[in-house]
Write an enzyme that holds these catalytic residues in place. Structure first.
Site, PDB file in Angstrom:
ATOM      1  N   GLU A   1     -18.152  18.086   2.578  1.00 22.52           N
ATOM      2  CA  GLU A   1     -17.310  18.766   1.595  1.00 22.52           C
ATOM      3  C   GLU A   1     -17.855  18.560   0.181  1.00 22.52           C
ATOM      4  O   GLU A   1     -17.888  19.489  -0.630  1.00 22.52           O
ATOM      5  CB  GLU A   1     -15.866  18.258   1.704  1.00 22.52           C
ATOM      6  CG  GLU A   1     -15.264  18.638   3.048  1.00 22.52           C
ATOM      7  CD  GLU A   1     -13.792  18.319   3.206  1.00 22.52           C
ATOM      8  OE1 GLU A   1     -13.163  18.930   4.057  1.00 22.52           O
ATOM      9  OE2 GLU A   1     -13.269  17.444   2.490  1.00 22.52           O
TER      10      GLU A   1
ATOM     11  N   PHE B   1      -1.232   6.828   2.598  1.00 21.27           N
ATOM     12  CA  PHE B   1      -0.611   7.657   3.634  1.00 21.27           C
ATOM     13  C   PHE B   1       0.309   6.837   4.532  1.00 21.27           C
ATOM     14  O   PHE B   1       1.416   7.267   4.860  1.00 21.27           O
ATOM     15  CB  PHE B   1      -1.704   8.337   4.472  1.00 21.27           C
ATOM     16  CG  PHE B   1      -2.333   9.489   3.764  1.00 21.27           C
ATOM     17  CD1 PHE B   1      -1.675  10.713   3.702  1.00 21.27           C
ATOM     18  CD2 PHE B   1      -3.567   9.368   3.146  1.00 21.27           C
ATOM     19  CE1 PHE B   1      -2.247  11.797   3.046  1.00 21.27           C
ATOM     20  CE2 PHE B   1      -4.147  10.444   2.489  1.00 21.27           C
ATOM     21  CZ  PHE B   1      -3.487  11.654   2.440  1.00 21.27           C
TER      22      PHE B   1
ATOM     23  N   GLY C   1       0.824  -1.203   0.000  1.00 25.67           N
ATOM     24  CA  GLY C   1       0.000   0.000   0.000  1.00 25.67           C
ATOM     25  C   GLY C   1       0.858   1.252   0.000  1.00 25.67           C
ATOM     26  O   GLY C   1       1.681   1.458   0.891  1.00 25.67           O
TER      27      GLY C   1
HETATM   28  C1  LIG Z   1     -12.892  10.993  -0.190  1.00 22.30           C
HETATM   29  C2  LIG Z   1     -12.051  10.862   1.045  1.00 22.30           C
HETATM   30  C3  LIG Z   1     -11.737  11.995   1.786  1.00 22.30           C
HETATM   31  C4  LIG Z   1     -10.945  11.890   2.932  1.00 22.30           C
HETATM   32  N1  LIG Z   1     -10.645  13.028   3.633  1.00 22.30           N
HETATM   33  C5  LIG Z   1      -9.842  12.957   4.704  1.00 22.30           C
HETATM   34  C6  LIG Z   1      -9.446  14.142   5.388  1.00 22.30           C
HETATM   35  O1  LIG Z   1      -9.852  15.249   5.021  1.00 22.30           O
HETATM   36  N2  LIG Z   1      -8.607  14.012   6.448  1.00 22.30           N
HETATM   37  C7  LIG Z   1      -8.150  12.789   6.863  1.00 22.30           C
HETATM   38  O2  LIG Z   1      -7.364  12.720   7.814  1.00 22.30           O
HETATM   39  N3  LIG Z   1      -8.517  11.658   6.247  1.00 22.30           N
HETATM   40  C8  LIG Z   1      -9.341  11.710   5.168  1.00 22.30           C
HETATM   41  N4  LIG Z   1      -9.714  10.555   4.535  1.00 22.30           N
HETATM   42  C9  LIG Z   1      -9.263   9.263   5.068  1.00 22.30           C
HETATM   43  C10 LIG Z   1      -7.834   8.987   4.693  1.00 22.30           C
HETATM   44  O3  LIG Z   1      -7.672   9.148   3.296  1.00 22.30           O
HETATM   45  C11 LIG Z   1      -7.459   7.579   5.132  1.00 22.30           C
HETATM   46  O4  LIG Z   1      -7.648   7.479   6.528  1.00 22.30           O
HETATM   47  C12 LIG Z   1      -6.034   7.252   4.791  1.00 22.30           C
HETATM   48  O5  LIG Z   1      -5.867   7.268   3.379  1.00 22.30           O
HETATM   49  C13 LIG Z   1      -5.653   5.884   5.330  1.00 22.30           C
HETATM   50  O6  LIG Z   1      -4.323   5.625   4.975  1.00 22.30           O
HETATM   51  P1  LIG Z   1      -3.884   4.124   4.687  1.00 22.30           P
HETATM   52  O7  LIG Z   1      -2.407   4.164   4.437  1.00 22.30           O
HETATM   53  O8  LIG Z   1      -4.396   3.218   5.740  1.00 22.30           O
HETATM   54  O9  LIG Z   1      -4.644   3.727   3.349  1.00 22.30           O
HETATM   55  P2  LIG Z   1      -4.709   4.432   1.930  1.00 22.30           P
HETATM   56  O10 LIG Z   1      -4.169   5.803   1.970  1.00 22.30           O
HETATM   57  O11 LIG Z   1      -6.116   4.234   1.468  1.00 22.30           O
HETATM   58  O12 LIG Z   1      -3.738   3.548   1.045  1.00 22.30           O
HETATM   59  C14 LIG Z   1      -3.986   2.205   0.783  1.00 22.30           C
HETATM   60  C15 LIG Z   1      -3.173   1.805  -0.433  1.00 22.30           C
HETATM   61  O13 LIG Z   1      -3.191   0.381  -0.528  1.00 22.30           O
HETATM   62  C16 LIG Z   1      -3.395   0.009  -1.866  1.00 22.30           C
HETATM   63  N5  LIG Z   1      -4.006  -1.322  -1.848  1.00 22.30           N
HETATM   64  C17 LIG Z   1      -5.133  -1.686  -1.201  1.00 22.30           C
HETATM   65  N6  LIG Z   1      -5.369  -3.005  -1.373  1.00 22.30           N
HETATM   66  C18 LIG Z   1      -4.349  -3.466  -2.158  1.00 22.30           C
HETATM   67  C19 LIG Z   1      -4.039  -4.738  -2.696  1.00 22.30           C
HETATM   68  N7  LIG Z   1      -4.797  -5.817  -2.446  1.00 22.30           N
HETATM   69  N8  LIG Z   1      -2.934  -4.857  -3.471  1.00 22.30           N
HETATM   70  C20 LIG Z   1      -2.143  -3.768  -3.723  1.00 22.30           C
HETATM   71  N9  LIG Z   1      -2.399  -2.550  -3.230  1.00 22.30           N
HETATM   72  C21 LIG Z   1      -3.487  -2.401  -2.458  1.00 22.30           C
HETATM   73  C22 LIG Z   1      -4.283   1.091  -2.430  1.00 22.30           C
HETATM   74  O14 LIG Z   1      -4.170   1.182  -3.843  1.00 22.30           O
HETATM   75  C23 LIG Z   1      -3.748   2.342  -1.722  1.00 22.30           C
HETATM   76  O15 LIG Z   1      -2.739   2.967  -2.460  1.00 22.30           O
HETATM   77  C24 LIG Z   1     -10.488  10.625   3.372  1.00 22.30           C
HETATM   78  C25 LIG Z   1     -10.809   9.487   2.638  1.00 22.30           C
HETATM   79  C26 LIG Z   1     -11.582   9.601   1.479  1.00 22.30           C
HETATM   80  C27 LIG Z   1     -11.914   8.368   0.682  1.00 22.30           C
END
Ligand SMILES: Cc1cc2nc3c(=O)[nH]c(=O)nc-3n(C[C@H](O)[C@H](O)[C@H](O)COP(=O)(O)OP(=O)(O)OC[C@H]3O[C@@H](n4cnc5c(N)ncnc54)[C@H](O)[C@@H]3O)c2cc1C
Length: 414
Positions: free
Chosen positions: A171, A15, A12
């Site tokens: 938003e 973030f 992934g």
């Molecule tokens: C529309 C929207 C608005 C948001 N606004 C805010 C905000 O204003 N402030 C805030 O703090 N948070 C916000 N969030 C939430 C925030 O984006 C998430 O909490 C954050 O992205 C989580 O980070 P993460 O690393 O866990 O996952 P993500 O950032 O979602 O990254 C996961 C990654 O894993 C990859 N992945 C998933 N499954 C697989 C697989 N099987 N094989 C290969 N790759 C895979 C995906 O492609 C992605 O790149 C928002 C979310 C959305 C959808």
């Protein structure tokens, strides 16, 4: 003969994963980052792509470009389809990949709470293709409305329903209403603006549930001022693409439903062979290790961890801070040191409601209106990755602000 370096696989490039990869810069290990997309996406600005304000390339950047200066780093464009934690192996679309240490940061996906009709006919907002699909659809609805002689059908084409009163729904509804009323109204002078409706449906009795009451009320009042019809106690039961049915029995004719009512852990989390809890998230130890697998960590939206009796929210700062702790614990494990425990430091929450309006609960203080909006703009510009993206987003916003425009009003065909 040189010693073989251990391999740290990060799944992934969101973030959490990206921050973990950066935090492992210079570590005597080979860092391999896997993602099904070749880019890191700044999800908080996705709604601006959906409402024609920004292009996708302004809120996303190729992972290889971001990390090209990091020598111990490699990237693989693969979909991870399964995990064998006991064998320290991942199944991927390009075959198995083994690891010595694993950091899973697979994020979340839209939760439709079993409402299949909404999943089929409505729009989620989680990745670039979905945001572009919304933009295309909204603009197409306006074009179709121009061709529609029947007044009722025309109104349904111009009724946009956003479901979910969290930050994304607020938003999205605010930006959609401004797109319609400030921008598209100029492109479609023959349409009656009174036919255009944006509704924000919230099943509970409040918007922005985690914010203080004063900010929740300010958000609702601002949305009304921006012509968004905010409806509380409005739970969606069914949607056939033209009519939204609420649990109360009320039917709202609408060709657009944007679902911002829920998130759950990415599907891969359920393939770990571990019990999943609320929102399909997997409970991790306070060290962020996956129970029973000291070399494997799970962070971000897919991880479930409680702090002070409450689950940590699915937000970017949690994922980023978890990534720092997980990377630190990988370094410590390599040196034979015990892991440290994760502790989340909440910096506050922000939500914008279109031009000049936002609500912010930061450093324990409440902000509304223009100051909160400036704070929101600054935080997002600072956090966007890459100077080019920061510059282009800033230019776009300035242009839109002064000229009441939205730059990306294209109906693009795949
Ligand atoms: C529309 C929207 C608005 C948001 N606004 C805010 C905000 O204003 N402030 C805030 O703090 N948070 C916000 N969030 C939430 C925030 O984006 C998430 O909490 C954050 O992205 C989580 O980070 P993460 O690393 O866990 O996952 P993500 O950032 O979602 O990254 C996961 C990654 O894993 C990859 N992945 C998933 N499954 C697989 C697989 N099987 N094989 C290969 N790759 C895979 C995906 O492609 C992605 O790149 C928002 C979310 C959305 C959808």
């Amino acid at each position: 003969m040189g010693q073989t370096l251990p391999t740290v696989v990060i799944v992934g490039a969101g973030f959490g994963g990206l921050r973990a990869a950066r935090a492992l810069r210079g570590v005597p290990a080979q860092i391999v980052l896997l993602d099904r997309n070749n880019y890191h996406l700044f999800q908080p600005l996705l709604y601006q792509v959906a409402t024609a304000g920004l292009g996708p390339e302004e809120i996303a950047k190729p992972v290889r470009t971001i990390l090209r200066g990091q020598r111990n780093f490699d990237f693989r464009l693969v979909e991870v389809t399964g995990t064998d934690l006991a064998a320290r192996r991942l199944e991927t679309s390009a075959g198995p990949i083994t690891y010595d240490y694993l950091i899973l940061a697979v994020g979340g996906e839209t939760n439709y709470f079993g409402l299949e009709s909404v999943a089929r006919h409505g729009f989620g907002l989680k990745d670039i293709p979905e945001a572009i699909a919304i933009r295309n659809h909204v603009l197409t609805c306006f074009e179709r409305a121009m061709l529609e002689p029947d007044a009722e059908r025309r109104r349904a084409l111009l009724t946009f329903v956003v479901v979910g009163g969290g930050p994304t729904g607020v938003e999205m509804a605010g930006a959609l209403s401004e797109l319609d009323r400030l921008v598209l109204v100029k492109d479609y002078p023959r349409l009656n603006i009174k036919d255009v409706r944006v509704l924000l449906l919230e099943a509970t009795d409040r918007l922005l549930g985690t914010m203080p009451e004063r900010l929740r009320e300010a958000a609702a009042a601002t949305l009304w001022r921006k012509h968004v019809e905010v409806r509380f106690g409005a739970a969606v039961e069914d949607y056939d693409g033209t009519r939204v049915r609420l649990k109360s029995g009320e039917v709202i004719p609408a060709h657009t439903v944007i679902w911002a009512a829920g998130a759950q852990a990415s599907r891969l989390a359920s393939h770990l062979g571990l019990p999943t809890g609320r929102q399909g998230r997997v409970a991790v130890e306070a060290t962020l290790r996956i129970p029973g697998h000291p070399e494997a960590y799970l962070i971000g939206d897919a991880a479930y961890l409680e702090q002070d009796g409450a689950p940590l929210p699915m937000v970017a700062p949690v994922a980023i801070q978890m990534a720092e702790t997980a990377a630190k614990n990988v370094r410590r494990a390599m040196r034979g040191e015990p892991p440290v425990l994760f502790r989340y430091r909440d910096q506050g929450t922000l939500a914008t409601i279109g031009r000049n309006a936002a609500v912010a609960h930061v450093f324990g203080l409440n902000w509304t209106g223009f100051p909160a909006w400036v704070m929101w703009l600054s935080v997002h510009i600072i956090q966007l990755i890459g100077f080019r993206n920061k510059l282009f987003v800033l230019l776009n916003w300035a242009w839109d602000y002064f000229f009441y425009e939205r730059a990306v009003r294209l109906i693009s065909r795949e």
